[in-house]
Design an enzyme around this catalytic site. Structure first.
Site, PDB file in Angstrom:
ATOM      1  N   HIS A 155       9.996 -23.940   8.709  1.00 22.35           N
ATOM      2  CA  HIS A 155       8.961 -24.625   9.478  1.00 22.35           C
ATOM      3  C   HIS A 155       7.556 -24.438   8.923  1.00 22.35           C
ATOM      4  CE1 HIS A 155      11.528 -24.864  13.408  1.00 22.35           C
ATOM      5  NE2 HIS A 155      12.182 -25.279  12.335  1.00 22.35           N
ATOM      6  N   THR A 200       2.801  -1.338   8.859  1.00 22.79           N
ATOM      7  CA  THR A 200       3.221  -2.249   9.929  1.00 22.79           C
ATOM      8  C   THR A 200       3.479  -3.666   9.431  1.00 22.79           C
ATOM      9  OG1 THR A 200       0.927  -2.834  10.321  1.00 22.79           O
ATOM     10  CG2 THR A 200       1.834  -1.015  11.662  1.00 22.79           C
ATOM     11  N   CYS A 236       3.267  -3.087   4.011  1.00 27.65           N
ATOM     12  CA  CYS A 236       2.413  -1.957   4.380  1.00 27.65           C
ATOM     13  C   CYS A 236       3.126  -1.229   5.519  1.00 27.65           C
ATOM     14  CB  CYS A 236       0.981  -2.376   4.702  1.00 27.65           C
ATOM     15  SG  CYS A 236       0.721  -3.279   6.237  1.00 27.65           S
ATOM     16  N   HIS A 260       7.255 -31.031   9.709  1.00 25.75           N
ATOM     17  CA  HIS A 260       6.534 -29.781   9.456  1.00 25.75           C
ATOM     18  C   HIS A 260       5.454 -29.930   8.388  1.00 25.75           C
ATOM     19  CE1 HIS A 260       9.335 -27.829  12.077  1.00 25.75           C
ATOM     20  NE2 HIS A 260      10.359 -28.270  11.354  1.00 25.75           N
ATOM     21  N   ASP A 294       0.876  -1.173   0.000  1.00 28.22           N
ATOM     22  CA  ASP A 294       0.000   0.000   0.000  1.00 28.22           C
ATOM     23  C   ASP A 294       0.918   1.228   0.000  1.00 28.22           C
ATOM     24  OD1 ASP A 294       0.919   0.294   2.597  1.00 28.22           O
ATOM     25  OD2 ASP A 294      -1.062   0.406   3.518  1.00 28.22           O
TER      26      ASP A 294
HETATM   27  C1  RB5 Z   1      -1.870   2.868   6.277  1.00 26.14           C
HETATM   28  O1  RB5 Z   1      -1.895   4.113   6.871  1.00 26.14           O
HETATM   29  C2  RB5 Z   1      -1.600   1.802   7.326  1.00 26.14           C
HETATM   30  O2  RB5 Z   1      -2.715   1.631   8.125  1.00 26.14           O
HETATM   31  C3  RB5 Z   1      -1.207   0.511   6.665  1.00 26.14           C
HETATM   32  O3  RB5 Z   1      -0.069   0.710   5.884  1.00 26.14           O
HETATM   33  C4  RB5 Z   1      -0.866  -0.645   7.569  1.00 26.14           C
HETATM   34  O4  RB5 Z   1       0.038  -0.273   8.553  1.00 26.14           O
HETATM   35  C5  RB5 Z   1      -2.011  -1.398   8.091  1.00 26.14           C
HETATM   36  O5  RB5 Z   1      -1.851  -2.422   8.774  1.00 26.14           O
END
Ligand code: RB5
Length: 141
Positions: free
Chosen positions: A98, A67, A65, A133, A10
């Site tokens: 695994h 996180t 993304c 596994h 994203d």
């Molecule tokens: C986008 O702002 C953010 O929410 C997305 O990149 C991600 O971290 C969501 O899990």
């Protein structure tokens, strides 16, 4: 034939996605987007990864993304995807050995680029161990 790696992000992961492609120019990349830092919705890009894996076009992918959490949750809704959010190379090695993870998820706001490169390299160069596994991985889907 060179193995193609799908990659998608994203807007939060866009810059790290581009940096990964630049760091590993010898790999064949199938870039599923996004293509700028304009705001988009991470489930849409996770779905693009699911689609190429379910179609049998791609064996391994990388999702990024902010996180790494949202995009991995979304991708893991497919029974054909085992997306592993990794924050270091040990996690990348173990999830290949695994869990036979077929998608690596990274958090661009969590993991710096140099660490991300190590994680990518380890993920792509580690084989599934099989053995005990196999049964566990089969139970995932
Ligand atoms: C986008 O702002 C953010 O929410 C997305 O990149 C991600 O971290 C969501 O899990």
């Amino acid at each position: 034939m060179k193995k193609t790696i799908a990659i998608a992000s994203d807007h939060g992961g866009y810059e790290l996605k581009e940096a990964i492609k630049e760091k590993f120019p010898d790999l064949e990349w199938d870039d599923l987007g996004c293509h700028s830092t304009d705001s988009v919705d991470y489930p849409d890009y996770a779905q693009k990864m699911v689609d190429v894996i379910e179609a049998g076009k791609i064996e391994s992918g990388i999702l990024v993304c902010g996180t790494g959490i949202g995009i991995s949750i979304a991708a893991n809704r497919s029974p054909n995807v085992r997306a592993a959010l990794c924050t270091d190379a040990t996690m990348a090695r173990l999830t290949r050995q695994h869990n036979d993870a077929n998608v690596l998820a990274l958090g661009a706001r969590i993991t710096g680029a140099e660490s991300a490169f190590d994680i990518v390299e380890t993920f792509l160069n580690t084989e599934f161990e099989g053995g005990r596994h196999v049964r566990r991985v089969e139970k995932l889907s």
